[in-house]
Enzyme design. Sequence first.
Site, PDB file in Angstrom:
ATOM      1  N   CYS A   1      13.987  30.265 -16.641  1.00 41.05           N
ATOM      2  CA  CYS A   1      15.385  30.200 -16.224  1.00 41.05           C
ATOM      3  C   CYS A   1      16.090  29.083 -16.991  1.00 41.05           C
ATOM      4  O   CYS A   1      15.442  28.317 -17.700  1.00 41.05           O
ATOM      5  CB  CYS A   1      15.509  29.979 -14.719  1.00 41.05           C
ATOM      6  SG  CYS A   1      17.123  30.542 -14.117  1.00 41.05           S
TER       7      CYS A   1
ATOM      8  N   CYS B   1      22.345  29.617 -14.366  1.00 42.62           N
ATOM      9  CA  CYS B   1      21.216  30.321 -14.964  1.00 42.62           C
ATOM     10  C   CYS B   1      21.630  31.089 -16.220  1.00 42.62           C
ATOM     11  O   CYS B   1      20.847  31.859 -16.769  1.00 42.62           O
ATOM     12  CB  CYS B   1      20.607  31.287 -13.954  1.00 42.62           C
ATOM     13  SG  CYS B   1      20.262  30.531 -12.355  1.00 42.62           S
TER      14      CYS B   1
ATOM     15  N   LYS C   1      16.268  39.181  -6.096  1.00 42.33           N
ATOM     16  CA  LYS C   1      16.450  37.767  -5.776  1.00 42.33           C
ATOM     17  C   LYS C   1      17.821  37.588  -5.156  1.00 42.33           C
ATOM     18  O   LYS C   1      18.841  37.847  -5.785  1.00 42.33           O
ATOM     19  CB  LYS C   1      16.330  36.926  -7.053  1.00 42.33           C
ATOM     20  CG  LYS C   1      16.577  35.458  -6.806  1.00 42.33           C
ATOM     21  CD  LYS C   1      16.235  34.618  -8.021  1.00 42.33           C
ATOM     22  CE  LYS C   1      16.618  33.168  -7.792  1.00 42.33           C
ATOM     23  NZ  LYS C   1      16.271  32.333  -8.935  1.00 42.33           N
TER      24      LYS C   1
ATOM     25  N   ARG D   1      16.449  23.250  -4.970  1.00 45.07           N
ATOM     26  CA  ARG D   1      17.495  22.769  -5.870  1.00 45.07           C
ATOM     27  C   ARG D   1      17.520  21.245  -5.911  1.00 45.07           C
ATOM     28  O   ARG D   1      17.838  20.650  -6.930  1.00 45.07           O
ATOM     29  CB  ARG D   1      18.845  23.361  -5.492  1.00 45.07           C
ATOM     30  CG  ARG D   1      18.856  24.854  -5.802  1.00 45.07           C
ATOM     31  CD  ARG D   1      20.188  25.509  -5.542  1.00 45.07           C
ATOM     32  NE  ARG D   1      20.059  26.948  -5.735  1.00 45.07           N
ATOM     33  CZ  ARG D   1      20.979  27.826  -5.394  1.00 45.07           C
ATOM     34  NH1 ARG D   1      22.110  27.406  -4.857  1.00 45.07           N
ATOM     35  NH2 ARG D   1      20.798  29.100  -5.618  1.00 45.07           N
TER      36      ARG D   1
ATOM     37  N   ARG E   1      25.876  31.094  -7.186  1.00 47.25           N
ATOM     38  CA  ARG E   1      25.156  32.090  -7.978  1.00 47.25           C
ATOM     39  C   ARG E   1      25.420  33.510  -7.462  1.00 47.25           C
ATOM     40  O   ARG E   1      24.680  34.432  -7.746  1.00 47.25           O
ATOM     41  CB  ARG E   1      23.652  31.810  -7.921  1.00 47.25           C
ATOM     42  CG  ARG E   1      23.243  30.418  -8.374  1.00 47.25           C
ATOM     43  CD  ARG E   1      21.820  30.436  -8.927  1.00 47.25           C
ATOM     44  NE  ARG E   1      21.107  29.183  -8.823  1.00 47.25           N
ATOM     45  CZ  ARG E   1      21.388  28.080  -9.503  1.00 47.25           C
ATOM     46  NH1 ARG E   1      22.406  28.058 -10.350  1.00 47.25           N
ATOM     47  NH2 ARG E   1      20.670  26.988  -9.351  1.00 47.25           N
TER      48      ARG E   1
ATOM     49  N   GLU F   1      17.910  47.335  -8.664  1.00 50.33           N
ATOM     50  CA  GLU F   1      17.448  46.231  -9.528  1.00 50.33           C
ATOM     51  C   GLU F   1      15.996  46.439  -9.946  1.00 50.33           C
ATOM     52  O   GLU F   1      15.616  46.222 -11.090  1.00 50.33           O
ATOM     53  CB  GLU F   1      17.562  44.881  -8.798  1.00 50.33           C
ATOM     54  CG  GLU F   1      18.976  44.419  -8.490  1.00 50.33           C
ATOM     55  CD  GLU F   1      19.677  43.782  -9.700  1.00 50.33           C
ATOM     56  OE1 GLU F   1      19.057  43.694 -10.774  1.00 50.33           O
ATOM     57  OE2 GLU F   1      20.854  43.401  -9.554  1.00 50.33           O
TER      58      GLU F   1
ATOM     59  N   LYS G   1      12.558  37.853  -3.118  1.00 50.42           N
ATOM     60  CA  LYS G   1      12.724  36.427  -2.847  1.00 50.42           C
ATOM     61  C   LYS G   1      14.044  36.190  -2.137  1.00 50.42           C
ATOM     62  O   LYS G   1      15.046  36.702  -2.605  1.00 50.42           O
ATOM     63  CB  LYS G   1      12.711  35.697  -4.200  1.00 50.42           C
ATOM     64  CG  LYS G   1      12.963  34.227  -4.124  1.00 50.42           C
ATOM     65  CD  LYS G   1      12.873  33.633  -5.486  1.00 50.42           C
ATOM     66  CE  LYS G   1      13.372  32.211  -5.402  1.00 50.42           C
ATOM     67  NZ  LYS G   1      13.996  31.758  -6.569  1.00 50.42           N
TER      68      LYS G   1
ATOM     69  N   SER H   1      11.369  27.509  -0.747  1.00 50.80           N
ATOM     70  CA  SER H   1      11.378  26.120  -0.282  1.00 50.80           C
ATOM     71  C   SER H   1      11.928  25.960   1.136  1.00 50.80           C
ATOM     72  O   SER H   1      11.383  25.208   1.935  1.00 50.80           O
ATOM     73  CB  SER H   1      12.180  25.271  -1.257  1.00 50.80           C
ATOM     74  OG  SER H   1      13.469  25.821  -1.452  1.00 50.80           O
TER      75      SER H   1
ATOM     76  N   TYR I   1       4.251  27.308  -1.035  1.00 51.23           N
ATOM     77  CA  TYR I   1       3.967  25.871  -1.094  1.00 51.23           C
ATOM     78  C   TYR I   1       2.848  25.492  -0.133  1.00 51.23           C
ATOM     79  O   TYR I   1       2.393  24.352  -0.136  1.00 51.23           O
ATOM     80  CB  TYR I   1       5.244  25.083  -0.773  1.00 51.23           C
ATOM     81  CG  TYR I   1       6.376  25.390  -1.734  1.00 51.23           C
ATOM     82  CD1 TYR I   1       6.456  24.755  -2.972  1.00 51.23           C
ATOM     83  CD2 TYR I   1       7.355  26.337  -1.419  1.00 51.23           C
ATOM     84  CE1 TYR I   1       7.475  25.049  -3.866  1.00 51.23           C
ATOM     85  CE2 TYR I   1       8.378  26.642  -2.301  1.00 51.23           C
ATOM     86  CZ  TYR I   1       8.433  26.000  -3.524  1.00 51.23           C
ATOM     87  OH  TYR I   1       9.435  26.297  -4.412  1.00 51.23           O
TER      88      TYR I   1
END
Length: 320
Positions: free
Chosen positions: A115, A125, A191, A201, A213, A229, A244, A270, A308
């Site tokens: 990205c 992006c 996404k 971020r 975005r 997509e 995502k 996140s 994570y």
Amino acid sequence: MKPTRLRGNKLIRNLVNQTKITMEDIVYPIFVVEGENIKREIPSLKNQYHLSLDMLDKEVEEIIAMGIQYIIVFGVPDVKDEEASYAFSDEGIVQKAVRKIKSLNKDLYIITDVCLCQYKSDGHCCKFNENGTINRIESLEILSKVALSHARAGADMVAPSDMMDGRIGNMRNLLDENGFEHIPIMSYSAKYASNFYGPFRDAAGSAPSFGDRKSYQMDYRNSREAVLEMDLDIKEGADILMVKPAMPYLDIIKMAKDTFDYPIAAYQVSGEYAMLKMAVDNGMLHEEAIIESLIAIKRAGADIIITYFAKELKELLKKY
Ligand code: PBG
């Protein structure tokens, strides 16, 4: 048939349960930074760190000890510019990190996030035209250069997360022309423009300096365009399709799995991690909620989960 829960113990439940997670389903995100001797906890992502290259020896050892076999590398560069030069430079932070990790352990499978937002001064992006519209042609050129530079550094797979139309085909061509036909592309296909990326971020220093975005990431009110997509990405040569975020988008994961005969990845992002982690650490939720969240994502149809929680997982999976 009597439900098996009525007939006995954990062993029988484990024998017959429909959804299993192993460490082979799991991808662990790591964040690399310039500098030396840096292992800095990311304030918004407890237990996740910014790591300088000299700290990777220990990190790789730990990752292997935790049973992790797949990682996705995010770079946080020192220098940002209009062209995102450090995103495709051979001396960029991701390129250096990939070479270093490969030299430490050639069996650890390395995926790289492709990205521009971390590398561009405006945090977007893509490149824009004077009039503020997206300059797709130039954006695709740069993104493909980034993917190629990652492959040259030794990445095993590239994962474009920019959401520009046409990027998969463009990238596939450039990789193929340069002898990287064997490098798969995991596309962040569905996404969403999500509030759950907030902590990332902060971690990546990639919040846009103006606007948002929403002109290139998907509207969370919509599900049909996810199919569109994904269909486009498949036609352009994607090998793996990603959804995502993950847990708030189980319907999209399920739809992707039912519609396409392709491996589906889901990114427990996140914000999902931050919420669960905080609640578990503060005793508001039992730690088993972590496993439950991942099982839900798997049950919906994900073959691959980026999370994570990867480092805690081996132990948790033994318990639950
Ligand atoms: C870069 C990128 C983002 C994430 C992965 N790659 C942020 C964004 O699109 O703003 C989010 C990951 C996370 O929240 O854990 N485009």
